[in-house]
Design a protein around this motif. Structure first.
Motif, PDB file in Angstrom:
ATOM      1  N   PRO A   1       0.846  -1.204   0.000  1.00  0.00           N
ATOM      2  CA  PRO A   1       0.000   0.000   0.000  1.00  0.00           C
ATOM      3  C   PRO A   1       0.878   1.249   0.000  1.00  0.00           C
ATOM      4  N   GLY A   2       0.484   2.209  -0.786  1.00  0.00           N
ATOM      5  CA  GLY A   2       1.245   3.452  -0.840  1.00  0.00           C
ATOM      6  C   GLY A   2       2.339   3.468  -1.882  1.00  0.00           C
ATOM      7  N   HIS A   3       2.636   2.349  -2.537  1.00  0.00           N
ATOM      8  CA  HIS A   3       3.621   2.345  -3.616  1.00  0.00           C
ATOM      9  C   HIS A   3       2.922   2.615  -4.939  1.00  0.00           C
ATOM     10  N   CYS A   4       3.595   3.311  -5.824  1.00  0.00           N
ATOM     11  CA  CYS A   4       3.031   3.714  -7.108  1.00  0.00           C
ATOM     12  C   CYS A   4       4.042   3.432  -8.223  1.00  0.00           C
ATOM     13  N   ALA A   5       3.570   3.486  -9.460  1.00  0.00           N
ATOM     14  CA  ALA A   5       4.447   3.384 -10.631  1.00  0.00           C
ATOM     15  C   ALA A   5       4.801   4.799 -11.076  1.00  0.00           C
ATOM     16  N   SER A   6       6.025   4.994 -11.543  1.00  0.00           N
ATOM     17  CA  SER A   6       6.497   6.306 -11.966  1.00  0.00           C
ATOM     18  C   SER A   6       7.273   6.162 -13.274  1.00  0.00           C
ATOM     19  N   ILE A   7       7.056   7.099 -14.199  1.00  0.00           N
ATOM     20  CA  ILE A   7       7.809   7.094 -15.462  1.00  0.00           C
ATOM     21  C   ILE A   7       8.146   8.533 -15.834  1.00  0.00           C
ATOM     22  N   ARG A   8       9.328   8.721 -16.411  1.00  0.00           N
ATOM     23  CA  ARG A   8       9.804  10.040 -16.839  1.00  0.00           C
ATOM     24  C   ARG A   8      10.671   9.865 -18.074  1.00  0.00           C
ATOM     25  N   ALA A   9      10.641  10.837 -18.977  1.00  0.00           N
ATOM     26  CA  ALA A   9      11.465  10.811 -20.187  1.00  0.00           C
ATOM     27  C   ALA A   9      12.481  11.945 -20.138  1.00  0.00           C
ATOM     28  N   THR A  10      13.696  11.656 -20.597  1.00  0.00           N
ATOM     29  CA  THR A  10      14.726  12.673 -20.787  1.00  0.00           C
ATOM     30  C   THR A  10      15.088  12.665 -22.265  1.00  0.00           C
ATOM     31  N   PHE A  11      14.885  13.789 -22.937  1.00  0.00           N
ATOM     32  CA  PHE A  11      15.155  13.907 -24.367  1.00  0.00           C
ATOM     33  C   PHE A  11      16.525  14.528 -24.580  1.00  0.00           C
ATOM     34  N   HIS A  12      17.334  13.931 -25.460  1.00  0.00           N
ATOM     35  CA  HIS A  12      18.647  14.457 -25.818  1.00  0.00           C
ATOM     36  C   HIS A  12      18.524  15.025 -27.236  1.00  0.00           C
ATOM     37  N   TYR A  13      18.608  16.341 -27.349  1.00  0.00           N
ATOM     38  CA  TYR A  13      18.318  17.049 -28.592  1.00  0.00           C
ATOM     39  C   TYR A  13      19.494  17.034 -29.566  1.00  0.00           C
ATOM     40  N   LEU A  14      19.161  17.105 -30.869  1.00  0.00           N
ATOM     41  CA  LEU A  14      20.180  17.110 -31.919  1.00  0.00           C
ATOM     42  C   LEU A  14      21.113  18.310 -31.782  1.00  0.00           C
ATOM     43  N   GLU A  15      20.571  19.471 -31.463  1.00  0.00           N
ATOM     44  CA  GLU A  15      21.399  20.669 -31.354  1.00  0.00           C
ATOM     45  C   GLU A  15      22.127  20.772 -30.027  1.00  0.00           C
ATOM     46  N   GLY A  16      21.997  19.740 -29.200  1.00  0.00           N
ATOM     47  CA  GLY A  16      22.675  19.714 -27.905  1.00  0.00           C
ATOM     48  C   GLY A  16      21.717  19.999 -26.760  1.00  0.00           C
ATOM     49  N   GLY A  17      22.104  19.575 -25.609  1.00  0.00           N
ATOM     50  CA  GLY A  17      21.277  19.790 -24.429  1.00  0.00           C
ATOM     51  C   GLY A  17      20.270  18.667 -24.228  1.00  0.00           C
ATOM     52  N   ALA A  18      19.626  18.709 -23.095  1.00  0.00           N
ATOM     53  CA  ALA A  18      18.639  17.693 -22.749  1.00  0.00           C
ATOM     54  C   ALA A  18      17.449  18.364 -22.083  1.00  0.00           C
TER      55      ALA A  18
END
Length: 166
Positions: A90-107
């Motif tokens: 009880p109290g546990h959840c699922a979590s998802i996140r995306a990190t995008f790495h861009y062609l021109e640099g940076g995330a």
């Protein structure tokens, strides 16, 4: 006779679809719902089904996500699917996140999406979209301690354009 009638009906439907495909939506006589279904089917045909990713199984429960992505050549890359909370604590959840790495640099990071299983509800949909063209995306799925608590038992799946040999 029934087979011939079905064949003629199918041919008529296909011909109508071909004839209205180049016609602007305002001039088309096809129903809007049919056009929406056809557009969704065409989009799904271009997208990639990457299967299921799961969080680490270092305790009795885990989180999993069904993952679809659009082509890397799209101006705004999308990762989407269904998120499942398969942790019986009880109290546990699922979590998802995306990190995008861009062609021109940076995330860039998407907002985290959490789902806590409740009465009869086993999954929730998610959609992450980049702000430009990307070279890779990291999808991190974890077990979270409630709706605002820390995450643990994480696994990160990195997807690059060169990984998709389709």
């Amino acid at each position: 006779m029934r087979t011939v009638a079905r064949g003629l009906l199918l041919a008529g439907v296909l011909t109508a679809g071909v004839l209205t495909a180049g016609v602007p939506a305002a001039l088309s006589t096809a129903a809007p719902a049919a056009e929406a279904r056809a557009g969704a089917a065409a989009q799904a045909a271009r997208d990639y089904d990457l299967g299921t990713i799961r969080s680490s199984r270092k305790h009795s429960g885990h989180a999993k996500a069904k993952l679809w992505i659009t082509s890397f050549s799209e101006k705004h890359f999308q990762a989407y699917g269904s998120l499942y909370d398969l942790d019986r604590h009880p109290g546990h959840c699922a979590s998802i996140r995306a990190t995008f790495h861009y062609l021109e640099g940076g995330a860039g990071r998407s907002p985290e999406r959490r789902f806590c299983a409740s009465h009869g509800r086993s999954r929730v949909g998610y959609l992450f979209e980049s702000k430009g063209e990307i070279r890779s995306v990291d999808l991190r799925i974890c077990v979270a301690d409630g709706r605002r608590g820390p995450v643990s038992h994480c696994r990160t799946e990195t997807v690059r354009d060169e990984d998709l040999a389709w």
